[in-house]
Design an enzyme around this catalytic site. Structure first.
Site, PDB file in Angstrom:
ATOM      1  N   CYS A  47       9.688   0.117  -0.769  1.00 43.49           N
ATOM      2  CA  CYS A  47       8.820  -0.947  -1.270  1.00 43.49           C
ATOM      3  C   CYS A  47       7.513  -0.361  -1.826  1.00 43.49           C
ATOM      4  CB  CYS A  47       8.589  -1.986  -0.173  1.00 43.49           C
ATOM      5  SG  CYS A  47       7.884  -3.542  -0.773  1.00 43.49           S
TER       6      CYS A  47
ATOM      7  N   HIS B 247      14.091  -3.441   1.423  1.00 44.18           N
ATOM      8  CA  HIS B 247      13.856  -2.966   2.796  1.00 44.18           C
ATOM      9  C   HIS B 247      15.183  -2.699   3.516  1.00 44.18           C
ATOM     10  CE1 HIS B 247       9.468  -3.589   3.120  1.00 44.18           C
ATOM     11  NE2 HIS B 247       9.686  -4.490   2.174  1.00 44.18           N
TER      12      HIS B 247
ATOM     13  N   GLU C  78      15.601  -1.208   6.267  1.00 39.54           N
ATOM     14  CA  GLU C  78      15.431  -1.229   7.720  1.00 39.54           C
ATOM     15  C   GLU C  78      15.721  -2.592   8.338  1.00 39.54           C
ATOM     16  OE1 GLU C  78      11.230  -2.018   6.083  1.00 39.54           O
ATOM     17  OE2 GLU C  78      13.075  -1.015   5.484  1.00 39.54           O
TER      18      GLU C  78
END
Length: 501
Positions: free
Chosen positions: A75, A159, A161
């Site tokens: 990001c 993202h 994660e």
């Protein structure tokens, strides 16, 4: 070791957690800190609420890209990499928030995750022009450059994660174990033993007081401390008057089985409602509640002769309260973090501070807490005070308790998703027109919010059966006085939070 450079991201710790799940050591450093080079196997640049072109935005020395160590920008990390290496970053045609469809190209990073993929986006700016030598690895409907690479440098706008990037874990694994060739060195089974040893060393022979809310976080924290200090722990449950129907009685029954005579229940409804009278700002309500909790705990600590307070603070609490480097934004102050008074007489013990909810549940099972406590739906420390928009009154509390009880009773009659995190009712003091008994009425509304999640950092709205929603709506408008409308919240987290306040 993989180093995660934190630029103030709400999910920075989640990146480190994903790496830890692979058995690889990870370390989070602030963007202002010196990069540790010993045993360095890879670097990840986190997201941030900042904008790379804005004065004072967090940055790094671009020599980091010359270390011949693999780097992954996520990001803001992608945008910063692009800017520092000669690309162009700016505001695109469309901002992207939430889950979007992306197309990822074949590469070492996207092995097993090529083609159309659902990914989580949360950005306003984007990479408009790639730096020299970089190749495009992906796009979405509205953004041309959502992934790029050059040599050992990799970056994604989304993202990986989060659980809402469908192959996010695989992408991170490709980077950590594939591209970086990081070594597996961690043994998570030693965590509990290590915590108990730390608490023993910290407390010595001092007495400890533990704050119980009724949920798994505070129970697990207290149980860990109990293993370390034994009968020098006294657990305190405060009945604030902001609890769900029958909550206090159930908590008292369940917890006395585990903690026995060390459990003390304090009745404090009048004190909390008086302090909240006339208060409508969510942050002010949270801080008032946080201060009252500490006042009560300190009073009990004086009686017990305790110098330490145990709290079930977990990492999402810390992140949303923005207790960090000054870049991270405060989403909301949790009563046990940002809601605490600046000066406290008790020293804090927070054994779960670096863990997520699902990790806490695993620890709770390992300790031997009852399944009923482990699987209880999360309930915020400030209770129903932050599920009532605006001022908290006895009348509104009673109506919300009724609505909440109806929701839970009807939900038990249906088979719901295994990853259901919470079903909750919210009181919305907004007058809308309705018809009851052929008469026009102006009454308030109840909102229903139901979410599925694994780690609380991200969540999706639950596709509840229409029949369940119909029953809940019908019962609430017929049985709860002063309510003529029920609405269902279908917003993911992010951009919305789990609670309305």
């Amino acid at each position: 070791m993989i180093v995660v450079v934190d630029f103030g991201s709400q999910t920075c710790h989640l990146i480190a957690r994903r790496i830890r799940e692979m058995g690889v050591e990870s370390r989070i450093i602030n963007w202002k800190e010196r990069l540790p080079l010993e045993n360095l196997e890879g670097i990840i640049l986190s997201g941030s609420p900042a904008f790379v072109d804005k004065a004072g935005a967090p940055s790094i020395d671009k020599k980091i890209f010359e270390l011949k160590v693999p780097v992954l920008g996520i990001c803001y990390g992608m945008q910063l990499m692009a800017k520092l290496l000669g690309g162009k970053v700016g505001e695109g045609r469309v901002k992207e928030y939430g889950q979007v469809e992306a197309v990822l190209k074949p590469s070492a990073l996207f092995r097993g995750a090529v083609g159309k993929q659902k990914v989580l986006m949360s950005h306003g700016d984007q990479v408009l022009k790639l730096p020299p030598g970089f190749v495009n690895l992906g796009r979405s409907k509205n953004v041309s450059n959502i992934a790029m690479s050059r040599g050992t440098l990799w970056a994604v706008q989304f993202h990986p994660e989060t659980t809402h990037t469908e192959n996010g874990k695989k992408i991170l694994k490709n980077f950590v174990l594939g591209i970086c060739q990081a070594k597996k060195t961690l043994n998570q089974s030693q965590w509990l033993k290590h915590q108990v040893q730390l608490i023993k060393a910290e407390t010595g022979k001092e007495r400890v007081i533990g704050g119980l809310s009724g949920g798994v976080d505070s129970a697990a924290a207290a149980a860990i401390v109990y293993k370390a200090v034994g009968d020098r722990l006294r657990c305190v449950y405060v009945d604030t008057g902001l609890m769900r129907l029958g909550e206090t009685e159930q908590v008292e029954q369940d917890f006395k089985k585990f903690f026995g005579k060390s459990l003390v229940v304090i009745k404090a409804e009048d004190k909390f409602l008086q302090a909240l009278k006339g208060k409508i700002d969510p942050e002010e309500k949270r801080k008032i509640i946080g201060k009252l909790f500490i006042d009560i705990f300190e009073a009990e600590a004086r009686k017990w002769g305790a110098k330490y307070l145990v709290q079930g603070t977990i990492y999402p609490d810390v992140i949303e309260s923005a207790k960090g480097d000054g870049i991270a934004q405060t989403i909301k102050s949790h009563h046990n973090v940002g809601g605490l008074p600046e000066k406290m007489k008790l020293k804090l013990i927070e054994p779960l501070r670096d863990l997520y909810k699902d990790e806490v549940k695993k620890i709770a099972k390992q300790i031997g807490l009852p399944e009923k406590i482990i699987n209880r739906q999360p309930f915020p420390g400030p209770g129903l005070a932050i599920r009532i928009r605006g001022e908290v009154t006895r009348e509104r509390l009673e109506r919300l308790r009724q609505a909440e009880a109806i929701l839970q009773a009807e939900a038990k009659k249906f088979t719901l998703p295994k990853d259901l995190w919470v079903n909750q009712a919210i009181y919305v003091p907004l007058l809308t027109t309705g018809v009851k008994g052929d008469e026009r009425v102006f009454e308030e509304m109840i909102a229903i919010r139901s979410l599925t999640s694994t780690d609380v950092m991200t969540a999706d709205w639950t596709r509840l059966p229409y029949e369940l929603l119909a029953r809940v709506s019908s019962r609430i408008v017929n049985e709860v006085k002063g309510i003529n409308r029920v609405v269902y919240d279908i917003t993911t987290k992010p951009p919305a939070t789990m609670e309305w306040e």
